[in-house]
Write a protein that holds these residues in place. Structure first.
Motif, short mmCIF file in Angstrom:
data_model
loop_
_atom_site.label_atom_id
_atom_site.label_comp_id
_atom_site.label_asym_id
_atom_site.label_seq_id
_atom_site.Cartn_x
_atom_site.Cartn_y
_atom_site.Cartn_z
N ASP A 108 -3.44 32.65 14.71
CA ASP A 108 -2.81 31.36 14.43
C ASP A 108 -1.31 31.46 14.73
N PRO A 109 -0.79 30.70 15.71
CA PRO A 109 0.63 30.81 16.06
C PRO A 109 1.57 30.41 14.93
N TRP A 110 1.15 29.48 14.06
CA TRP A 110 2.00 29.12 12.93
C TRP A 110 2.11 30.26 11.94
N GLU A 111 1.00 30.96 11.73
CA GLU A 111 1.04 32.12 10.85
C GLU A 111 1.94 33.21 11.43
N ARG A 112 1.86 33.42 12.73
CA ARG A 112 2.73 34.42 13.37
C ARG A 112 4.20 34.03 13.22
N LEU A 113 4.49 32.75 13.38
CA LEU A 113 5.88 32.31 13.25
C LEU A 113 6.37 32.48 11.82
N ARG A 114 5.54 32.14 10.85
CA ARG A 114 5.95 32.32 9.45
C ARG A 114 6.15 33.80 9.12
N ARG A 115 5.27 34.63 9.63
CA ARG A 115 5.43 36.07 9.37
C ARG A 115 6.71 36.59 10.00
N ALA A 116 7.04 36.09 11.20
CA ALA A 116 8.30 36.49 11.83
C ALA A 116 9.49 36.03 11.01
N ALA A 117 9.39 34.82 10.44
CA ALA A 117 10.46 34.30 9.60
C ALA A 117 10.60 35.12 8.32
N ASP B 47 26.03 46.76 18.22
CA ASP B 47 26.31 46.34 16.85
C ASP B 47 25.06 46.15 16.02
N GLY B 48 23.93 45.96 16.68
CA GLY B 48 22.70 45.72 15.96
C GLY B 48 21.54 45.61 16.91
N LEU B 49 20.41 45.14 16.38
CA LEU B 49 19.17 45.14 17.15
C LEU B 49 18.50 43.77 17.06
N GLU B 50 17.87 43.39 18.15
CA GLU B 50 16.87 42.32 18.12
C GLU B 50 15.50 42.99 18.19
N VAL B 51 14.67 42.74 17.21
CA VAL B 51 13.34 43.34 17.18
C VAL B 51 12.35 42.40 17.85
N MET B 52 11.74 42.88 18.92
CA MET B 52 10.62 42.19 19.54
C MET B 52 9.36 42.59 18.78
N VAL B 53 8.74 41.64 18.10
CA VAL B 53 7.50 41.94 17.38
C VAL B 53 6.37 42.02 18.39
N TRP B 54 5.73 43.19 18.44
CA TRP B 54 4.63 43.38 19.40
C TRP B 54 3.60 44.30 18.77
N THR B 55 2.81 44.97 19.59
CA THR B 55 1.69 45.75 19.05
C THR B 55 2.12 47.04 18.37
N PRO C 3 6.18 36.98 17.83
CA PRO C 3 5.19 37.44 18.81
C PRO C 3 4.58 36.26 19.58
N CYS C 4 5.25 35.89 20.67
CA CYS C 4 4.85 34.73 21.47
C CYS C 4 4.29 35.11 22.84
N LEU C 5 4.32 36.39 23.19
CA LEU C 5 3.89 36.81 24.52
C LEU C 5 2.36 36.80 24.61
N LEU C 6 1.87 36.82 25.84
CA LEU C 6 0.42 36.88 26.03
C LEU C 6 -0.19 38.10 25.34
N VAL C 7 0.52 39.23 25.39
CA VAL C 7 -0.02 40.46 24.83
C VAL C 7 0.09 40.54 23.32
N THR C 8 0.74 39.55 22.70
CA THR C 8 0.92 39.60 21.24
C THR C 8 0.21 38.44 20.55
N GLN C 9 -0.74 37.80 21.21
CA GLN C 9 -1.40 36.64 20.64
C GLN C 9 -2.29 36.97 19.46
N ARG C 10 -2.58 38.26 19.24
CA ARG C 10 -3.39 38.66 18.09
C ARG C 10 -2.60 39.46 17.06
N VAL C 11 -1.30 39.61 17.28
CA VAL C 11 -0.46 40.30 16.30
C VAL C 11 -0.38 39.46 15.03
N TRP C 12 -0.68 40.05 13.90
CA TRP C 12 -0.67 39.41 12.58
C TRP C 12 -1.83 38.41 12.42
N SER C 13 -1.96 37.49 13.38
CA SER C 13 -2.97 36.45 13.25
C SER C 13 -3.14 35.73 14.59
#
Length: 262
Positions: free
Chosen positions: A73-82, A26-34, A61-71
């Protein structure tokens, strides 16, 4: 029923849209990664329109391999995901508990999560249950305050059945603890060997069928995303077969609800 884009790895995000459409998800969950496409609202909207497969959840992007995606800063990554979820009209953002070394993030995680949720009033930030890591006969927990988000308490949760297997946790009991906060389910299986297996549901020892049948009785109004590992598939046809089997399993058991005293 959603397909997590992580389920097609090592194929990329665009392939997840194609397979979801072909197999009848019915749809997709997008995993934000590299993969740049997973980070790009315009590209994702174009794929969703082309395949007729909407994005219904975004995994930050919460995985070890995505700690530099977007930023970094984990708060910035969360806001960008939102922002990505809001742009795509996806109601759910999946987020992990902080790692132990993310001291500032962990110190203010609950309050910070409430603040971000207030900035994006239409979204649910569903904190996912994780698992302890076992190495060389020893165990450690890489998350703060722990791998079980129900111990800290959050408004919304993601229940991951493969993670329940890895943590030797009763998935039905965890769903009970999550209660009305259960917003999202990651459907996968595991044998309880202590590692995160993400098997096709029915191939491990988790109560996948029972959990799916119980959702209606729990008043669940969220979404279920198939999140399985197909990286060992020897061909696209084998990957398709696994994802088709997972979808059939989910539809079968979601259509036969059982009463739950939750």
């Amino acid at each position: 029923m959603l397909l997590s884009s992580s389920s097609v790895f090592p194929e990329r995000t665009a392939a997840a849209f194609q397979l979801a459409a072909e197999l009848g998800y019915d749809g997709l969950e997008v995993m934000v990664w590299t993969d740049a496409v997973s980070q790009d609202a315009g590209a994702l909207r174009g794929l969703a329109d082309h395949y007729g497969t909407p994005v219904r959840s975004v995994h930050a992007p919460c995985l070890l391999v995505t700690q530099r995606v977007w930023s970094p800063d984990p708060w910035e990554r969360l806001r960008r995901a939102a922002e990505l979820a809001e742009t795509l009209a996806a109601p759910t953002v999946v987020v992990h508990p902080p790692f132990t070394w993310q001291r500032d993030y962990a110190r203010n995680f609950a309050d910070g999560l409430d603040k971000v949720a207030g900035e994006f009033g239409g979204l649910r930030f569903a904190v996912e249950n994780m698992y302890p890591v076992r190495m060389a006969g020893r165990q450690f927990v890489p998350y703060v305050p722990g791998w079980d988000p129900t111990e800290a308490g959050y408004p919304s949760y993601t229940l991951d059945l493969s993670h329940c297997a890895a943590s030797h946790t009763d998935a039905l009991a965890m769903a009970d603890r999550m209660g009305a906060g259960l917003a999202h389910v990651h459907l996968g299986d595991g044998t309880g060997e202590g590692r995160d297996e993400h098997l096709v549901p029915g191939r491990g020892g988790q109560p996948c069928a029972e959990l799916l049948r119980s959702l209606a009785g729990r008043g669940f109004d969220g979404s279920v995303a198939v999140e399985v590992t197909t990286r060992g598939a020897k061909s696209r046809q084998v990957r398709e077969a696994d994802l088709r089997e997972a979808l059939a399993f989910a539809r079968q058991h979601l259509s036969t609800p059982s009463p739950v005293d939750a």
